[in-house]
Design a protein around this motif. Structure first.
Motif, PDB file in Angstrom:
ATOM      1  N   ALA A 189      -7.395   6.753  -4.615  1.00  0.00           N
ATOM      2  CA  ALA A 189      -8.316   6.515  -5.720  1.00  0.00           C
ATOM      3  C   ALA A 189      -7.551   6.577  -7.027  1.00  0.00           C
ATOM      4  CB  ALA A 189      -9.431   7.566  -5.706  1.00  0.00           C
ATOM      5  N   LYS A 190      -8.206   6.141  -8.084  1.00  0.00           N
ATOM      6  CA  LYS A 190      -7.590   6.225  -9.399  1.00  0.00           C
ATOM      7  C   LYS A 190      -7.399   7.684  -9.801  1.00  0.00           C
ATOM      8  CE  LYS A 190      -9.677   1.855 -10.837  1.00  0.00           C
ATOM      9  NZ  LYS A 190     -10.652   1.200 -11.738  1.00  0.00           N
ATOM     10  N   THR A 191      -8.349   8.507  -9.389  1.00  0.00           N
ATOM     11  CA  THR A 191      -8.255   9.950  -9.615  1.00  0.00           C
ATOM     12  C   THR A 191      -8.374  10.647  -8.271  1.00  0.00           C
ATOM     13  OG1 THR A 191     -10.653  10.050  -9.997  1.00  0.00           O
ATOM     14  CG2 THR A 191      -9.227   9.808 -11.933  1.00  0.00           C
ATOM     15  N   PRO A 192      -7.757  11.820  -8.105  1.00  0.00           N
ATOM     16  CA  PRO A 192      -7.804  12.519  -6.817  1.00  0.00           C
ATOM     17  C   PRO A 192      -9.234  12.847  -6.400  1.00  0.00           C
ATOM     18  CG  PRO A 192      -6.142  13.460  -8.272  1.00  0.00           C
ATOM     19  CD  PRO A 192      -6.955  12.514  -9.104  1.00  0.00           C
ATOM     20  N   LEU A 193      -9.440  12.909  -5.090  1.00  0.00           N
ATOM     21  CA  LEU A 193     -10.752  13.259  -4.569  1.00  0.00           C
ATOM     22  C   LEU A 193     -10.977  14.766  -4.689  1.00  0.00           C
ATOM     23  CD1 LEU A 193     -10.889  11.126  -1.296  1.00  0.00           C
ATOM     24  CD2 LEU A 193     -12.329  10.830  -3.299  1.00  0.00           C
ATOM     25  N   SER A 194     -12.122  15.123  -5.233  1.00  0.00           N
ATOM     26  CA  SER A 194     -12.484  16.539  -5.280  1.00  0.00           C
ATOM     27  C   SER A 194     -13.107  16.923  -3.952  1.00  0.00           C
ATOM     28  CB  SER A 194     -13.484  16.782  -6.413  1.00  0.00           C
ATOM     29  OG  SER A 194     -14.708  16.110  -6.151  1.00  0.00           O
ATOM     30  N   ARG A 195     -13.322  18.219  -3.746  1.00  0.00           N
ATOM     31  CA  ARG A 195     -13.973  18.655  -2.516  1.00  0.00           C
ATOM     32  C   ARG A 195     -15.370  18.077  -2.398  1.00  0.00           C
ATOM     33  NH1 ARG A 195     -12.474  25.127  -1.855  1.00  0.00           N
ATOM     34  NH2 ARG A 195     -10.209  24.837  -1.619  1.00  0.00           N
ATOM     35  N   ARG A 196     -16.044  17.958  -3.525  1.00  0.00           N
ATOM     36  CA  ARG A 196     -17.396  17.390  -3.520  1.00  0.00           C
ATOM     37  C   ARG A 196     -17.365  15.927  -3.109  1.00  0.00           C
ATOM     38  NH1 ARG A 196     -21.657  17.372  -8.665  1.00  0.00           N
ATOM     39  NH2 ARG A 196     -23.351  16.296  -7.568  1.00  0.00           N
ATOM     40  N   ASP A 197     -16.389  15.171  -3.624  1.00  0.00           N
ATOM     41  CA  ASP A 197     -16.252  13.760  -3.257  1.00  0.00           C
ATOM     42  C   ASP A 197     -15.936  13.618  -1.767  1.00  0.00           C
ATOM     43  OD1 ASP A 197     -16.662  12.936  -5.884  1.00  0.00           O
ATOM     44  OD2 ASP A 197     -14.535  13.105  -6.368  1.00  0.00           O
ATOM     45  N   LEU A 198     -15.030  14.455  -1.298  1.00  0.00           N
ATOM     46  CA  LEU A 198     -14.648  14.423   0.107  1.00  0.00           C
ATOM     47  C   LEU A 198     -15.857  14.710   0.993  1.00  0.00           C
ATOM     48  CD1 LEU A 198     -12.351  14.195   2.194  1.00  0.00           C
ATOM     49  CD2 LEU A 198     -11.989  16.659   1.935  1.00  0.00           C
ATOM     50  N   PHE A 199     -16.626  15.729   0.622  1.00  0.00           N
ATOM     51  CA  PHE A 199     -17.820  16.085   1.390  1.00  0.00           C
ATOM     52  C   PHE A 199     -18.841  14.955   1.350  1.00  0.00           C
ATOM     53  CE2 PHE A 199     -22.120  17.918   1.515  1.00  0.00           C
ATOM     54  CZ  PHE A 199     -22.086  18.521   2.771  1.00  0.00           C
ATOM     55  N   ALA A 234     -26.217   5.541  -0.272  1.00  0.00           N
ATOM     56  CA  ALA A 234     -25.090   6.454  -0.488  1.00  0.00           C
ATOM     57  C   ALA A 234     -23.783   5.690  -0.624  1.00  0.00           C
ATOM     58  CB  ALA A 234     -25.003   7.454   0.659  1.00  0.00           C
ATOM     59  N   ASN A 235     -23.589   4.698   0.226  1.00  0.00           N
ATOM     60  CA  ASN A 235     -22.350   3.914   0.202  1.00  0.00           C
ATOM     61  C   ASN A 235     -22.202   3.150  -1.108  1.00  0.00           C
ATOM     62  OD1 ASN A 235     -19.997   2.667   1.016  1.00  0.00           O
ATOM     63  ND2 ASN A 235     -20.806   1.962   2.962  1.00  0.00           N
ATOM     64  N   SER A 236     -23.323   2.773  -1.710  1.00  0.00           N
ATOM     65  CA  SER A 236     -23.280   1.999  -2.947  1.00  0.00           C
ATOM     66  C   SER A 236     -22.962   2.870  -4.161  1.00  0.00           C
ATOM     67  CB  SER A 236     -24.620   1.294  -3.173  1.00  0.00           C
ATOM     68  OG  SER A 236     -25.647   2.227  -3.471  1.00  0.00           O
ATOM     69  N   ARG A 237     -23.066   4.199  -4.005  1.00  0.00           N
ATOM     70  CA  ARG A 237     -22.937   5.075  -5.169  1.00  0.00           C
ATOM     71  C   ARG A 237     -21.814   6.107  -5.072  1.00  0.00           C
ATOM     72  NH1 ARG A 237     -27.182   5.028  -8.752  1.00  0.00           N
ATOM     73  NH2 ARG A 237     -28.843   3.550  -8.233  1.00  0.00           N
ATOM     74  N   VAL A 238     -21.336   6.409  -3.879  1.00  0.00           N
ATOM     75  CA  VAL A 238     -20.323   7.443  -3.725  1.00  0.00           C
ATOM     76  C   VAL A 238     -18.932   6.905  -4.057  1.00  0.00           C
ATOM     77  CG1 VAL A 238     -19.190   9.011  -2.100  1.00  0.00           C
ATOM     78  CG2 VAL A 238     -21.657   8.658  -1.975  1.00  0.00           C
ATOM     79  N   ARG A 239     -18.320   7.413  -5.101  1.00  0.00           N
ATOM     80  CA  ARG A 239     -16.943   7.122  -5.512  1.00  0.00           C
ATOM     81  C   ARG A 239     -16.567   5.650  -5.338  1.00  0.00           C
ATOM     82  NH1 ARG A 239     -13.245  11.054  -6.791  1.00  0.00           N
ATOM     83  NH2 ARG A 239     -12.078   9.202  -7.413  1.00  0.00           N
ATOM     84  N   LYS A 240     -17.063   4.819  -6.228  1.00  0.00           N
ATOM     85  CA  LYS A 240     -16.784   3.388  -6.168  1.00  0.00           C
ATOM     86  C   LYS A 240     -15.307   3.070  -6.387  1.00  0.00           C
ATOM     87  CE  LYS A 240     -21.377   1.932  -7.747  1.00  0.00           C
ATOM     88  NZ  LYS A 240     -22.124   1.122  -8.739  1.00  0.00           N
TER      89      LYS A 240
END
Length: 299
Positions: free
Chosen positions: A61-71, A172-178
């Motif tokens: 990603a452009k920015t690292p994945l946080s734990r929340r993003d990963l979850f 969810a797929n349309s909104r989680v970490r585009k």
């Protein structure tokens, strides 16, 4: 052409999903169960996508994945995993025709979720398209003239639940970490899918499985055609066109399922079903034509 690229990805992914119901019913004749089929699909898809991710030169990603993003990504995968399992289970209790008709309700479920949860009201084009898709779905199901329909409340509830979870997955797929690259996003989604299916069906998978070389061949086919490629296509396409338009495009799964059942399972296709398929495809084409004209005017 560039504007059509992402809708085409979602359309192709939905079409590939549509072939699965016929092949799963065919595999059932060999004694395999829904738990091992759904789990093997997700596990092998996660493996294939993971290998692709490891050999790619793209960053996650452009920015690292946080734990929340990963979850969030793993949870999104868990949702589609449960969707597959619930749908595979439903066809054990009710006819495939009834199950697929109920599953198609994810179209308006998705639009409703976007409206209620995020305040994104569907436009006239989407609303009119959904009406025609529902009409086409009933026609293509040909339920009124089916000779044998096994009604089971358990099967209906399972199919309805799979429709709802399918809609949640699309939203969810349309909104989680585009900004996450599709290689990483699709891999994490399938890892979440495999883990969730295993947790729910651990006993069946460990004790009542039929794993072997024969099953492996089917599992690889289902994983590639029904999971790996569609998941990657959705990971790229859905965030660009949104949940509402995606849910409408993904109804292509139903006419493809009817056609595939005719080819693979030798099921008959009535003129009413053909008419329903034409209505659905025409509605989808008209919506995309309208939206493309609207986009070009805005530009």
């Amino acid at each position: 052409m560039k504007n059509f690229r992402y809708p085409f990805m979602v359309l192709l992914g939905g079409a590939m999903y549509g072939t699965m119901s016929s092949f799963v019913r065919l595999i059932y004749s060999y004694g395999y169960n829904a738990a091992e089929i759904a789990f093997s699909q997700a596990l092998l898809a996660a493996l294939f996508l993971g290998i692709l991710l490891s050999v790619s030169n793209f960053r996650a990603a452009k920015t690292p994945l946080s734990r929340r993003d990963l979850f969030s990504l793993l949870l999104t995968g868990g949702i589609i995993g449960i969707t597959n399992f619930l749908y595979y289970q439903s066809v054990s209790y009710i006819s495939a025709s009834l199950a697929i008709v109920i599953l198609m309700q994810f179209t308006w479920f998705s639009l409703l979720l976007e409206w209620v949860v995020f305040g994104q009201q569907p436009g006239k084009a989407e609303g009119i398209t959904v009406i025609f898709i529902l009409i086409g779905t009933v026609m293509a199901g040909d339920l009124l003239h089916a000779k044998e329909l096994s009604f089971s409340w358990q099967g209906i509830v399972l199919a309805l639940a799979s429709s709802l979870t399918y809609a949640i997955y699309i939203v969810a797929n349309s909104r989680v970490r585009k900004d996450v690259k599709w290689q990483s996003k699709s891999t994490l989604i399938m890892v979440g899918s495999a883990v969730t299916i295993f947790i729910v069906n651990a006993k069946t998978i460990l004790v009542s499985n039929h794993f072997g070389y024969d099953f492996l061949g089917w599992a690889i086919f289902l994983a590639v055609v029904g999971t790996t490629i569609p998941t990657a296509l959705f990971a790229v396409g859905i965030p660009h066109i949104g949940a509402g338009a995606s849910s409408i495009l993904m109804t292509i799964e139903f006419p493809v399922a009817v056609i595939c059942a005719h080819i693979v399972l030798k099921e008959s296709v009535s003129p009413l079903q053909i008419g329903g398929i034409v209505v659905m495809l025409a509605a989808i084409a008209a919506m995309n034509y309208y939206k493309s004209l609207k986009t070009s005017k805005e530009i």
